[in-house]
Design a protein around this motif. Structure first.
Motif, PDB file in Angstrom:
ATOM      1  N   VAL A 128       0.839  -1.206   0.000  1.00 42.33           N
ATOM      2  CA  VAL A 128       0.000   0.000   0.000  1.00 42.33           C
ATOM      3  C   VAL A 128       0.868   1.248   0.000  1.00 42.33           C
ATOM      4  N   LYS A 129       1.958   1.216   0.771  1.00 36.98           N
ATOM      5  CA  LYS A 129       2.851   2.381   0.802  1.00 36.98           C
ATOM      6  C   LYS A 129       3.519   2.597  -0.555  1.00 36.98           C
ATOM      7  N   ALA A 130       3.878   1.502  -1.224  1.00 35.51           N
ATOM      8  CA  ALA A 130       4.453   1.632  -2.558  1.00 35.51           C
ATOM      9  C   ALA A 130       3.424   2.207  -3.532  1.00 35.51           C
ATOM     10  N   LEU A 131       2.176   1.746  -3.428  1.00 40.10           N
ATOM     11  CA  LEU A 131       1.099   2.266  -4.267  1.00 40.10           C
ATOM     12  C   LEU A 131       0.907   3.757  -4.033  1.00 40.10           C
ATOM     13  N   LYS A 132       0.918   4.149  -2.753  1.00 40.85           N
ATOM     14  CA  LYS A 132       0.748   5.577  -2.433  1.00 40.85           C
ATOM     15  C   LYS A 132       1.922   6.405  -2.956  1.00 40.85           C
ATOM     16  N   ASN A 133       3.135   5.847  -2.923  1.00 42.03           N
ATOM     17  CA  ASN A 133       4.291   6.558  -3.480  1.00 42.03           C
ATOM     18  C   ASN A 133       4.141   6.755  -4.984  1.00 42.03           C
ATOM     19  N   ALA A 134       3.589   5.740  -5.649  1.00 41.45           N
ATOM     20  CA  ALA A 134       3.355   5.842  -7.086  1.00 41.45           C
ATOM     21  C   ALA A 134       2.320   6.925  -7.395  1.00 41.45           C
ATOM     22  N   LEU A 135       1.255   6.966  -6.607  1.00 38.69           N
ATOM     23  CA  LEU A 135       0.231   7.997  -6.787  1.00 38.69           C
ATOM     24  C   LEU A 135       0.807   9.390  -6.554  1.00 38.69           C
ATOM     25  N   LYS A 136       1.649   9.498  -5.537  1.00 37.22           N
ATOM     26  CA  LYS A 136       2.252  10.782  -5.191  1.00 37.22           C
ATOM     27  C   LYS A 136       3.182  11.261  -6.312  1.00 37.22           C
ATOM     28  N   ASP A 137       4.007  10.337  -6.840  1.00 35.62           N
ATOM     29  CA  ASP A 137       4.924  10.694  -7.920  1.00 35.62           C
ATOM     30  C   ASP A 137       4.157  11.165  -9.154  1.00 35.62           C
ATOM     31  N   TYR A 138       3.082  10.431  -9.488  1.00 37.65           N
ATOM     32  CA  TYR A 138       2.278  10.810 -10.654  1.00 37.65           C
ATOM     33  C   TYR A 138       1.649  12.190 -10.451  1.00 37.65           C
ATOM     34  N   ALA A 139       1.077  12.405  -9.268  1.00 40.28           N
ATOM     35  CA  ALA A 139       0.396  13.667  -8.988  1.00 40.28           C
ATOM     36  C   ALA A 139       1.336  14.856  -9.079  1.00 40.28           C
ATOM     37  N   GLU A 140       2.567  14.661  -8.571  1.00 40.19           N
ATOM     38  CA  GLU A 140       3.544  15.749  -8.601  1.00 40.19           C
ATOM     39  C   GLU A 140       4.002  16.048 -10.019  1.00 40.19           C
ATOM     40  N   LYS A 141       4.140  15.007 -10.845  1.00 37.31           N
ATOM     41  CA  LYS A 141       4.623  15.202 -12.209  1.00 37.31           C
ATOM     42  C   LYS A 141       3.609  15.908 -13.101  1.00 37.31           C
ATOM     43  N   VAL A 142       2.323  15.540 -12.949  1.00 34.41           N
ATOM     44  CA  VAL A 142       1.308  16.102 -13.857  1.00 34.41           C
ATOM     45  C   VAL A 142       0.426  17.140 -13.181  1.00 34.41           C
ATOM     46  N   VAL A 160      -5.700  12.956  -7.847  1.00 33.21           N
ATOM     47  CA  VAL A 160      -4.903  11.763  -7.560  1.00 33.21           C
ATOM     48  C   VAL A 160      -4.109  11.958  -6.272  1.00 33.21           C
ATOM     49  N   ARG A 161      -3.576  13.145  -6.061  1.00 32.78           N
ATOM     50  CA  ARG A 161      -2.794  13.398  -4.838  1.00 32.78           C
ATOM     51  C   ARG A 161      -3.628  13.162  -3.584  1.00 32.78           C
ATOM     52  N   GLU A 162      -4.908  13.501  -3.628  1.00 35.05           N
ATOM     53  CA  GLU A 162      -5.785  13.317  -2.476  1.00 35.05           C
ATOM     54  C   GLU A 162      -6.001  11.848  -2.141  1.00 35.05           C
ATOM     55  N   LEU A 163      -5.809  10.965  -3.125  1.00 30.63           N
ATOM     56  CA  LEU A 163      -5.983   9.530  -2.878  1.00 30.63           C
ATOM     57  C   LEU A 163      -4.915   8.976  -1.939  1.00 30.63           C
ATOM     58  N   VAL A 164      -3.803   9.686  -1.812  1.00 33.03           N
ATOM     59  CA  VAL A 164      -2.727   9.239  -0.927  1.00 33.03           C
ATOM     60  C   VAL A 164      -3.197   9.222   0.522  1.00 33.03           C
TER      61      VAL A 164
END
Length: 527
Positions: free
Chosen positions: A419-433, A438-442
């Motif tokens: 789950v933490k890895a998934l949240k890191n992926a969501l965070k990276d995507y949100a910051e890039k675009v 998506v950031r709120e899903l973290v």
């Protein structure tokens, strides 16, 4: 009304349960926060670890009275006093079968004499004495009264009538308690077992008869069929009889889940009050009414005990619940399409196959002929864990709106790491675009998890909170995650902005099923 919780003594006697000192301390802290009046911490004489557990709990600065079980022996009483407990729950056999079995060759007069000496000695050691007549429900009531009179004269503070093998009936429990409370002017408790499924009813009727204290356990744990469950008795007393206790009802569910996690003893899905299914609705007739008025099919508000309701979808689902799901997913459908969706669900489940969350979305998209699909798709997951001395590590690859994103993370267990890895992926995507949605899903909260294994984030959070409050257990590491080698269904509930969504994952790999269900919930929240 005094609540004596014996989860740490009678509850631990459940076959297959063995708690460490730190785990018992955590549960004791939770019981104290719950509002339990008396915590029976264990049997101090039972061994070094048990003695240390009673001592740790006695020295933890709890508001509750800390009690230890003892036989009518000086050595037992010394152990209780030396452990620093406030009180002793001292028990002597009262039925013929127990006297003959435990004290061969001894008479009832001998039992009275030994009990009196034991009570006097316990008072000399500065203990509050609660005296219990073991197997009272199969004993001669005249002898029980004689025994009670004798120990009261010796200084006992409270008395307990024990239904040791669960053979009482509610009517008898009420009658006996009326008889005893009319004769003895001290608090009299009822200790009930559930061998015939009557522990809750017997305890309630004992209160009706005048009992001023009741013995219970969290989740009804206990030897054989268990003890009277705290959650059932407390709610029934208040809802049906207006009898208040000091229990903070809003904490019942989290304490129940904590005990489930630490004991690894699963709560039945249909267990009253705390079972997973209690506030889960699928039937079409029910959910249609429920969506209009929650009270139509719920006797109490789930928030009362710290829970949330959820509607799941299957062959029993009606038009109203399917329409609500379609709306939640951001789709629109006419009556004909809804009927077609329901028909396909019933066809699949009619063959004995449960329609999972991903299956349901595919059915909806197929019937509605839309290309929308899910925004988050799991492309790959690799988890490394074991007893190598390193934390579990997860690597994940997801596709989010057509973009592949990879991330890694460490965690307490394999699911936590995933789950933490998934949240890191969501965070990276949100910051890039720059995607704020998506950031709120973290920050979504996992409010429930159910699988063949007991893994509950709510329990983990609660353990961590209690650990922060008591430095003595900071070094404790609780690995709740266990797995199976069979296909497993995992039910996940996530909460965001007071909205709770549910999804189900299925796989022979419990971690993969868990992450799939978690992502399914995210997709419901992202629309």
């Amino acid at each position: 009304m005094l609540i004596l919780d014996t989860t740490l003594r009678d509850g631990e006697q459940t076959p297959g349960i063995s708690l460490t000192v730190d785990q018992k301390l955590i549960i004791a802290q939770a019981l104290d926060e719950l509002g339990v009046d008396i915590i029976e911490a264990g049997t101090a004489i039972a061994g070094e670890e048990e003695f240390r557990a009673v001592k740790e709990i006695s020295n933890a600065g709890l508001n509750a009275e800390v009690c230890s079980f003892a036989r009518i022996k000086d050595i037992d009483i010394d152990a209780v006093a030396n452990a620093g407990a406030d009180s002793v729950f001292m028990v002597a056999p009262s039925s013929d079968i127990h006297i003959q079995t435990k004290f061969p060759g001894k008479s009832k007069d001998d039992v009275i004499e030994m009990s009196v000496k034991a009570v006097e000695y316990a008072k000399e050691r500065g203990l509050i004495v609660e005296f219990g007549a073991e197997d009272s429900s199969r004993a001669d009531l005249k002898f029980v009264k004689e025994l009670f009179r004798s120990v009261l004269d010796a200084g006992a503070d409270r008395l307990t009538f024990t239904d040791t093998v669960g053979v009482m009936t509610p009517e008898k429990a009420e009658a006996v308690m009326k008889d005893l409370t009319s004769e003895f002017d001290v608090p009299i408790a009822f200790h009930g077992h559930n061998d015939f499924g009557l522990a809750t009813a017997n305890t309630i009727f004992a209160v009706k008869g005048g009992a001023r204290e009741i013995h219970v356990t969290i989740n009804g744990l206990g030897e054989r069929a268990g003890n009277a469950p705290l959650e059932e008795v407390v709610l029934a007393l208040e809802v049906f009889y207006g009898i208040k206790t000091n229990i903070k009802k809003g904490k019942i569910y989290e304490v129940s889940k904590l005990v489930e996690a630490l004991t690894r003893f699963p709560i039945a899905l249909n267990k009253p009050i705390v079972g997973y299914n209690v506030f889960m609705h699928e039937s079409g007739i029910h959910t249609s009414a429920l969506l209009k008025n929650a009270k139509s099919y719920e006797p109490i508000d789930p928030e009362t005990i710290g829970r949330k309701r959820a509607i799941i979808h299957g062959k029993h689902s009606g038009k109203a619940s399917i329409m609500k799901l379609i709306e939640e997913l951001g789709y629109k459908a006419d009556d004909k399409q809804v009927k077609e969706i329901m028909k396909k669900i019933k066809e699949i489940e009619g063959m004995g196959r449960k329609v999972m969350g991903s299956d349901l979305i595919r059915i909806i998209e197929d019937v509605l002929k839309v290309e929308k699909g899910r925004k988050i798709v799991l492309k790959g997951l690799n988890v490394v864990c074991g007893k190598s001395g390193t934390s579990p590590h997860a690597s994940i690859k997801i596709n989010l709106n057509g973009v592949d994103v990879e991330a890694t993370a460490l965690g307490k267990g394999p699911f936590d790491a995933s789950v933490k890895a998934l949240k890191n992926a969501l965070k990276d995507y949100a910051e890039k675009v720059g995607d704020e949605v998506v950031r709120e899903l973290v920050d979504v909260k996992l409010v429930n998890y159910k699988a063949n294994a007991i893994i509950d984030d709510k329990a983990v959070e609660y353990i961590e909170k209690l650990m922060r409050k008591n430095p003595k257990v900071l070094n404790m590491v609780v690995n709740i995650m266990t797995g199976t080698d069979a296909p497993v269904d995992v039910i996940v509930q996530l909460e965001k902005d007071d909205k709770v969504v549910t999804a189900i994952g299925r796989s022979t790999d419990i971690i993969h099923a868990s992450v799939e269900a978690y992502i399914e919930c995210l997709n419901k929240l992202i629309h």
